[in-house]
Design an enzyme around this catalytic site. Structure first.
Site, PDB file in Angstrom:
ATOM      1  N   GLU A 245       0.880  -1.169   0.000  1.00 61.28           N
ATOM      2  CA  GLU A 245       0.000   0.000   0.000  1.00 61.28           C
ATOM      3  C   GLU A 245       0.917   1.219   0.000  1.00 61.28           C
ATOM      4  OE1 GLU A 245      -3.177  -0.007  -0.272  1.00 61.28           O
ATOM      5  OE2 GLU A 245      -3.672  -2.091   0.147  1.00 61.28           O
ATOM      6  N   CYS A 279      -2.728   9.308   2.735  1.00 63.97           N
ATOM      7  CA  CYS A 279      -2.330   8.665   1.469  1.00 63.97           C
ATOM      8  C   CYS A 279      -3.384   8.881   0.403  1.00 63.97           C
ATOM      9  CB  CYS A 279      -2.069   7.180   1.685  1.00 63.97           C
ATOM     10  SG  CYS A 279      -3.432   6.317   2.481  1.00 63.97           S
TER      11      CYS A 279
HETATM   12  P1  NDP Z   1       7.851   5.270   5.054  1.00 62.51           P
HETATM   13  O1  NDP Z   1       7.893   4.534   3.776  1.00 62.51           O
HETATM   14  O2  NDP Z   1       8.948   6.223   5.366  1.00 62.51           O
HETATM   15  O3  NDP Z   1       7.773   4.270   6.293  1.00 62.51           O
HETATM   16  C1  NDP Z   1       6.785   3.263   6.374  1.00 62.51           C
HETATM   17  C2  NDP Z   1       7.257   2.182   7.331  1.00 62.51           C
HETATM   18  O4  NDP Z   1       8.368   1.483   6.756  1.00 62.51           O
HETATM   19  C3  NDP Z   1       7.751   2.718   8.670  1.00 62.51           C
HETATM   20  O5  NDP Z   1       7.367   1.841   9.695  1.00 62.51           O
HETATM   21  C4  NDP Z   1       9.231   2.710   8.473  1.00 62.51           C
HETATM   22  O6  NDP Z   1       9.940   2.660   9.670  1.00 62.51           O
HETATM   23  C5  NDP Z   1       9.430   1.441   7.693  1.00 62.51           C
HETATM   24  N1  NDP Z   1      10.712   1.351   6.983  1.00 62.51           N
HETATM   25  C6  NDP Z   1      11.596   2.336   6.672  1.00 62.51           C
HETATM   26  N2  NDP Z   1      12.657   1.835   5.981  1.00 62.51           N
HETATM   27  C7  NDP Z   1      12.435   0.506   5.846  1.00 62.51           C
HETATM   28  C8  NDP Z   1      13.142  -0.556   5.213  1.00 62.51           C
HETATM   29  N3  NDP Z   1      14.284  -0.356   4.564  1.00 62.51           N
HETATM   30  N4  NDP Z   1      12.606  -1.801   5.262  1.00 62.51           N
HETATM   31  C9  NDP Z   1      11.418  -2.023   5.881  1.00 62.51           C
HETATM   32  N5  NDP Z   1      10.707  -1.052   6.495  1.00 62.51           N
HETATM   33  C10 NDP Z   1      11.195   0.191   6.482  1.00 62.51           C
HETATM   34  O7  NDP Z   1       6.429   5.997   5.061  1.00 62.51           O
HETATM   35  P2  NDP Z   1       5.872   6.998   6.133  1.00 62.51           P
HETATM   36  O8  NDP Z   1       5.880   6.369   7.479  1.00 62.51           O
HETATM   37  O9  NDP Z   1       6.528   8.309   5.954  1.00 62.51           O
HETATM   38  O10 NDP Z   1       4.337   7.105   5.699  1.00 62.51           O
HETATM   39  C11 NDP Z   1       3.868   7.970   4.730  1.00 62.51           C
HETATM   40  C12 NDP Z   1       3.688   7.274   3.411  1.00 62.51           C
HETATM   41  O11 NDP Z   1       2.768   6.198   3.583  1.00 62.51           O
HETATM   42  C13 NDP Z   1       3.088   8.149   2.360  1.00 62.51           C
HETATM   43  O12 NDP Z   1       3.740   7.938   1.122  1.00 62.51           O
HETATM   44  C14 NDP Z   1       1.643   7.684   2.294  1.00 62.51           C
HETATM   45  O13 NDP Z   1       1.000   7.956   1.069  1.00 62.51           O
HETATM   46  C15 NDP Z   1       1.792   6.236   2.539  1.00 62.51           C
HETATM   47  N6  NDP Z   1       0.539   5.654   3.003  1.00 62.51           N
HETATM   48  C16 NDP Z   1      -0.121   4.784   2.196  1.00 62.51           C
HETATM   49  C17 NDP Z   1      -1.334   4.271   2.591  1.00 62.51           C
HETATM   50  C18 NDP Z   1      -2.050   3.297   1.743  1.00 62.51           C
HETATM   51  O14 NDP Z   1      -2.937   2.631   2.268  1.00 62.51           O
HETATM   52  N7  NDP Z   1      -1.745   3.148   0.472  1.00 62.51           N
HETATM   53  C19 NDP Z   1      -1.960   4.655   3.870  1.00 62.51           C
HETATM   54  C20 NDP Z   1      -1.162   5.555   4.645  1.00 62.51           C
HETATM   55  C21 NDP Z   1       0.042   6.027   4.213  1.00 62.51           C
HETATM   56  P3  NDP Z   1      10.464   4.034  10.321  1.00 62.51           P
HETATM   57  O15 NDP Z   1       9.276   4.918  10.498  1.00 62.51           O
HETATM   58  O16 NDP Z   1      11.041   3.563  11.592  1.00 62.51           O
HETATM   59  O17 NDP Z   1      11.457   4.597   9.323  1.00 62.51           O
END
Ligand code: NDP
Length: 500
Positions: A245, A279
């Site tokens: 997602e 999102c």
């Molecule tokens: P990120 O992609 O920065 O982070 C998402 C999650 O992935 C966090 O828990 C993060 O941990 C983790 N993460 C970071 N690096 C890695 C890695 N290398 N391997 C595995 N996991 C990792 O997104 P955001 O948290 O900034 O969220 C915002 C984004 O999410 C926006 O683009 C938004 O559109 C999208 N989104 C999509 C939705 C959907 O349903 N399609 C719903 C809500 C949001 P950490 O925070 O510790 O870095």
């Protein structure tokens, strides 16, 4: 010793992940950071717990999931307050988020047996002597990685469905909202104390990466498209299936026969709820020429009335301090490329807040139109007609949701949007409709949460055939004779040939 906190920026302090309020800097949560070994152990423990959980069957799980749902409903104010403090979201927005999550738990619990349970499938004439059986069996352990912007709704959108399907879940919440993630698993443990069926591991991105490599049987990721690529690459090493997602840049189309007051109201909410950090938030609007001016005036009037600040306001702080630079860059890019701010503009960026900003005449190549802004900003573009609106809306690699305001053509336009979801004469409402699947196309990801598709996403189909009679037309056996094969050819030509 306590580390110095920049409001909203999580820090690691003596092996603990410390989250803070982006508005005040007050500490919100303090949780132990998981090592790679901790993550693997959590998954191993979850595997054993998952077997027990799967053994409860749909009825046993339904009972417990409905108890969890009831607990969330009873403590909704407490959880909303934590979401507010840790992420900055207004309490009212947090309540709406939790209500939606509760609805999903309820639907997943009540419908998992019907959608995933064993059933007979139809036999066809060609193998009429066999009966066909289908069921969806749990994967085992599902890893869920969630973002900070909807720290209840997004993990539950995967976890509730995965749990209802009979899986154990290990959640890695965003480093910005670990306390909310822990609250969710703690509340689940209250109603399911026997085994650690739903647990969390905390830390920065590397802990998410460790979860991808931990031996989980499926990984459900919600977050940015950039991180999604890394998650897929890590999961590819072990052929771990993934659900993605990703991000979005959702468009709203306002047709000539739209109710403009309703369109403006929904546009401002869809674009600016949760300070635009959604999102499926509306980021771009295409309004047809005939209604453009009146629509823009109504949006500006409504957005201009929104209140901004830490408590009791419509718009809270931007959760991730680094996102402020992105929002500023997009507003600046819009202006320098010939756009105009009819509300807000560069001066609207007042960290940690961004005031409502409405931009018009922004070229389609601008970052403000093409990239995810994640702030309370909207671009509104004038288009000749609905056809031009659709082609501009569909021009990006993202394709998550979208919205259409209009009457006669609205359904046809919604169907033509290159997106996984659309709402007509409203914004974002598909997210709360538990009977409908949720997910995107293109850079917004693949796979579906919610609804029947969302349940099936967390079950492996198991297909079983069973002989119920002797074969009149033996074919799948070395005992077949040349006469049998000749009869088979005759039958197949009669059934499927040109005259069949
Ligand atoms: P990120 O992609 O920065 O982070 C998402 C999650 O992935 C966090 O828990 C993060 O941990 C983790 N993460 C970071 N690096 C890695 C890695 N290398 N391997 C595995 N996991 C990792 O997104 P955001 O948290 O900034 O969220 C915002 C984004 O999410 C926006 O683009 C938004 O559109 C999208 N989104 C999509 C939705 C959907 O349903 N399609 C719903 C809500 C949001 P950490 O925070 O510790 O870095």
């Amino acid at each position: 010793m306590t580390a110095v906190h920049i409001p909203g920026v999580p820090v690691i302090d003596a092996g603990q992940l410390v989250s803070t309020s982006p508005a005040t800097g007050a500490e919100a949560g303090r949780l132990p950071v998981a090592t790679d070994a901790d993550v693997r152990e959590a998954v191993d423990r979850a595997r054993a717990a998952g077997e027990w959980w799967a053994g409860l069957g749909f009825t046993g799980r339904r009972k417990r999931l409905l108890r969890w749902r009831a607990l969330l409903a009873e403590r909704i104010e407490q959880l909303a307050e934590l979401v507010h403090v840790e992420g900055g979201k207004s309490v009212a927005d947090a309540i709406v988020e939790i209500v939606t999550a509760i609805e999903h738990i309820d639907w997943a619990a009540r419908n998992a047996g019907r959608v995933l349970g064993p059933r007979r499938a139809r036999s066809r004439l060609i193998l009429a002597e066999f009966s066909a059986h289908l069921e969806y069996q749990p994967y085992g352990v599902v890893g869920v990685i969630g973002p900070w912007n909807y720290p209840v709704f997004t993990p539950i959108g995967s976890a509730a469905y995965a749990l209802a399907a009979g899986n154990a879940v290990v959640l890695k919440p965003s480093e910005y909202t670990p306390a909310v993630g822990q609250w969710l698993v703690d509340s689940f443990a209250e109603v399911v104390p026997e085994q650690q069926v739903f647990t969390a591991v905390h830390g920065l991105g590397d802990v998410g990466a460790a979860l991808c490599r931990s031996g989980v049987d499926k990984l459900a990721f919600t977050g940015s498209t950039a991180t999604a690529r890394k998650v897929m690459a890590a999961c590819a090493e072990t052929l771990t299936p993934v659900l993605i997602e990703g991000g979005g840049k959702d468009a709203m189309i306002v047709d000539s026969d739209a109710d403009l007051d309703a369109a403006a109201e929904a546009c401002v909410w869809g674009g600016m709820t949760n300070a635009g950090q959604t999102c499926i938030g509306i980021e771009r609007v295409y309004a047809v020429d005939a209604v453009f001016d009146a629509f823009v005036d109504k949006v500006v009037a409504r957005a201009g009335r929104l209140t901004v600040g830490p408590e009791g306001t419509d718009i809270g702080p931007i959760t991730m301090p680094t996102q402020i630079d992105v929002i500023r860059r997009h507003i600046d890019a819009a202006i320098t490329s010939g756009g105009r701010a009819v509300l807000g503009g560069p001066s609207a960026v007042q960290p940690p807040y961004v005031h409502p900003t409405v931009l018009v005449d922004v070229p389609e190549e601008s970052a403000a139109v093409r990239e995810e802004t994640f702030g309370p900003t909207l671009t509104i573009s004038r288009v000749r007609d609905a056809d031009e609106a659709v082609s501009r809306a569909n021009a990006l690699s993202y394709g998550l949701g979208g919205s259409v305001f209009g009457r006669r053509r609205a359904v046809a336009i919604a169907r033509r949007l290159r997106s996984g979801m659309a709402s007509i004469n409203s914004t974002l409402t598909f997210a709360g409709m538990s009977t409908l699947p949720f997910g995107g196309v293109g850079d917004s990801g693949f796979g579906r949460i919610h609804g029947e598709d969302g349940l099936r996403e967390f079950g492996r189909s198991k297909a079983i055939t069973r002989r119920r009679a002797r074969s009149l037309l033996p074919s799948m056996t070395f005992d077949r004779t040349p006469t049998d094969v000749a009869r088979l050819v005759k039958v197949i030509k009669t059934m499927y040939g040109r005259n069949g």
